[in-house]
Design a protein around this motif. Structure first.
Motif, PDB file in Angstrom:
ATOM      1  N   ASN A  23       0.829  -1.276  -0.087  1.00  0.00           N
ATOM      2  CA  ASN A  23      -0.069   0.010  -0.034  1.00  0.00           C
ATOM      3  C   ASN A  23       0.948   1.247   0.201  1.00  0.00           C
ATOM      4  N   GLY A  24       2.043   1.204  -0.760  1.00  0.00           N
ATOM      5  CA  GLY A  24       2.985   2.404  -0.842  1.00  0.00           C
ATOM      6  C   GLY A  24       3.753   3.003   0.632  1.00  0.00           C
ATOM      7  N   ARG A  25       3.610   1.999   1.472  1.00  0.00           N
ATOM      8  CA  ARG A  25       4.317   2.618   2.803  1.00  0.00           C
ATOM      9  C   ARG A  25       5.507   1.838   2.840  1.00  0.00           C
ATOM     10  N   GLN A  26       6.564   2.299   2.185  1.00  0.00           N
ATOM     11  CA  GLN A  26       7.922   1.574   1.998  1.00  0.00           C
ATOM     12  C   GLN A  26       8.803   1.846   3.415  1.00  0.00           C
ATOM     13  N   GLU A  27       8.631   3.089   3.932  1.00  0.00           N
ATOM     14  CA  GLU A  27       9.290   3.207   5.185  1.00  0.00           C
ATOM     15  C   GLU A  27       8.746   2.466   6.173  1.00  0.00           C
ATOM     16  N   GLY A  28       7.528   2.352   6.275  1.00  0.00           N
ATOM     17  CA  GLY A  28       6.807   1.841   7.480  1.00  0.00           C
ATOM     18  C   GLY A  28       6.988   0.276   7.394  1.00  0.00           C
ATOM     19  N   ALA A  29       7.044  -0.476   6.106  1.00  0.00           N
ATOM     20  CA  ALA A  29       7.220  -1.550   5.997  1.00  0.00           C
ATOM     21  C   ALA A  29       8.786  -2.081   6.307  1.00  0.00           C
ATOM     22  N   PHE A  30       9.599  -1.203   5.703  1.00  0.00           N
ATOM     23  CA  PHE A  30      11.116  -1.336   6.162  1.00  0.00           C
ATOM     24  C   PHE A  30      11.262  -1.324   7.849  1.00  0.00           C
ATOM     25  N   PRO A  62      13.154  -0.368  -7.632  1.00  0.00           N
ATOM     26  CA  PRO A  62      12.773  -1.549  -7.948  1.00  0.00           C
ATOM     27  C   PRO A  62      13.849  -2.915  -8.306  1.00  0.00           C
ATOM     28  N   ASP A  63      13.352  -4.135  -8.190  1.00  0.00           N
ATOM     29  CA  ASP A  63      14.401  -5.207  -8.373  1.00  0.00           C
ATOM     30  C   ASP A  63      14.696  -5.312  -9.734  1.00  0.00           C
ATOM     31  N   ASP A  64      15.833  -5.588  -9.945  1.00  0.00           N
ATOM     32  CA  ASP A  64      16.492  -5.870 -11.331  1.00  0.00           C
ATOM     33  C   ASP A  64      15.643  -7.440 -11.626  1.00  0.00           C
ATOM     34  N   ARG A  65      15.748  -8.048 -10.758  1.00  0.00           N
ATOM     35  CA  ARG A  65      14.931  -9.636 -10.960  1.00  0.00           C
ATOM     36  C   ARG A  65      14.250  -9.813  -9.656  1.00  0.00           C
ATOM     37  N   PRO A  66      13.144 -10.494  -9.678  1.00  0.00           N
ATOM     38  CA  PRO A  66      12.492 -10.901  -8.449  1.00  0.00           C
ATOM     39  C   PRO A  66      13.392 -11.631  -7.709  1.00  0.00           C
ATOM     40  N   GLY A  67      13.404 -11.118  -6.426  1.00  0.00           N
ATOM     41  CA  GLY A  67      14.286 -12.011  -5.632  1.00  0.00           C
ATOM     42  C   GLY A  67      15.843 -11.618  -5.243  1.00  0.00           C
ATOM     43  N   SER A  68      16.172 -10.838  -6.298  1.00  0.00           N
ATOM     44  CA  SER A  68      17.394 -10.243  -6.165  1.00  0.00           C
ATOM     45  C   SER A  68      17.739  -9.058  -4.917  1.00  0.00           C
ATOM     46  N   LEU A  69      18.821  -8.903  -4.529  1.00  0.00           N
ATOM     47  CA  LEU A  69      19.488  -8.124  -3.614  1.00  0.00           C
ATOM     48  C   LEU A  69      20.490  -7.217  -4.488  1.00  0.00           C
ATOM     49  N   SER A  70      19.869  -6.042  -4.636  1.00  0.00           N
ATOM     50  CA  SER A  70      20.797  -4.999  -5.090  1.00  0.00           C
ATOM     51  C   SER A  70      21.138  -3.829  -4.503  1.00  0.00           C
ATOM     52  N   VAL A  71      22.193  -3.263  -4.673  1.00  0.00           N
ATOM     53  CA  VAL A  71      22.900  -2.108  -4.000  1.00  0.00           C
ATOM     54  C   VAL A  71      23.515  -1.226  -4.961  1.00  0.00           C
ATOM     55  N   SER A  83      17.476  -2.174  -3.400  1.00  0.00           N
ATOM     56  CA  SER A  83      16.478  -2.877  -3.840  1.00  0.00           C
ATOM     57  C   SER A  83      15.461  -3.138  -2.935  1.00  0.00           C
ATOM     58  N   HIS A  84      14.145  -3.497  -3.548  1.00  0.00           N
ATOM     59  CA  HIS A  84      12.855  -4.101  -2.763  1.00  0.00           C
ATOM     60  C   HIS A  84      13.099  -5.260  -2.398  1.00  0.00           C
ATOM     61  N   GLY A  85      14.159  -6.030  -2.716  1.00  0.00           N
ATOM     62  CA  GLY A  85      14.504  -7.404  -2.346  1.00  0.00           C
ATOM     63  C   GLY A  85      14.879  -7.671  -0.806  1.00  0.00           C
ATOM     64  N   TRP A  86      15.684  -6.371  -0.543  1.00  0.00           N
ATOM     65  CA  TRP A  86      16.174  -6.178   0.956  1.00  0.00           C
ATOM     66  C   TRP A  86      14.939  -6.477   2.075  1.00  0.00           C
ATOM     67  N   LEU A  87      13.865  -5.964   1.660  1.00  0.00           N
ATOM     68  CA  LEU A  87      12.577  -6.121   2.311  1.00  0.00           C
ATOM     69  C   LEU A  87      12.601  -7.485   2.472  1.00  0.00           C
ATOM     70  N   HIS A  88      12.335  -8.225   1.717  1.00  0.00           N
ATOM     71  CA  HIS A  88      11.955  -9.683   1.550  1.00  0.00           C
ATOM     72  C   HIS A  88      13.072 -10.511   2.185  1.00  0.00           C
ATOM     73  N   HIS A  89      14.043 -10.058   2.151  1.00  0.00           N
ATOM     74  CA  HIS A  89      15.350 -10.772   2.886  1.00  0.00           C
ATOM     75  C   HIS A  89      15.127 -10.588   4.196  1.00  0.00           C
ATOM     76  N   LEU A  90      14.751  -9.231   4.641  1.00  0.00           N
ATOM     77  CA  LEU A  90      14.724  -9.169   6.185  1.00  0.00           C
ATOM     78  C   LEU A  90      13.499 -10.229   6.704  1.00  0.00           C
ATOM     79  N   ILE A  91      12.448  -9.963   6.064  1.00  0.00           N
ATOM     80  CA  ILE A  91      11.318 -10.966   6.523  1.00  0.00           C
ATOM     81  C   ILE A  91      11.385 -12.445   6.391  1.00  0.00           C
TER      82      ILE A  91
END
Length: 139
Positions: free
Chosen positions: A6-13, A89-98, A111-119
């Motif tokens: 729902n667009g709340r990236q900082e809250g999710a992180f 955005p992720d380069d590829r789904p599931g990737s961790l980019s910096v 990249s967004h993948g860092w959120l998924h990695h943390l979870i």
């Protein structure tokens, strides 16, 4: 994930970072042996097999330190991430980019993948087995 979707990236992180910090204290409960930062960084280091350091503000830091100091601490204490950090955005789904941005922006991009990695690190931690047992089976 609800916040992220729902667009709340900082809250999710922030939620994921706080969960990682809490899990790190379950793994390393002795506060005299390890500070909160040290416990957090060790927990995340164990969550992936690659050692990654990135240049940020003129110095090279392990990614776990960047996540702790400039994401977790800034979100908890200041209510926002620094202006020189952005999500991409992720380069590829599931990737961790910096990406360490150079001139003219000088913005560190994660990249967004860092959120998924943390979870994933929190949900997969043996210390949290009972907490996420039903959640893991639903996926």
């Amino acid at each position: 994930m609800f916040l992220w979707q729902n667009g709340r990236q900082e809250g999710a992180f922030l939620s994921a970072l706080v969960a990682a910090a809490a899990t790190s204290r379950r793994r390393f409960p002795d506060r005299k042996a390890l500070s909160d930062r040290e416990a957090f960084e060790r927990f995340l280091s164990a969550a992936h097999t690659v050692r990654l350091s990135v240049e940020y503000r003129g110095e090279v830091h392990p990614i776990e330190h960047v996540l702790y100091k400039w994401l977790r601490c800034e979100l908890v204490h200041e209510g926002e991430i620094p202006v020189d950090i952005a999500f991409m955005p992720d380069d590829r789904p599931g990737s961790l980019s910096v990406r360490a941005g150079g001139a003219p922006e000088f913005v560190l991009k994660l990249s967004h993948g860092w959120l998924h990695h943390l979870i994933g690190a929190v949900v997969g931690a043996p210390e949290n087995g009972a907490l996420f047992k039903s959640w893991r089976h639903d996926r």
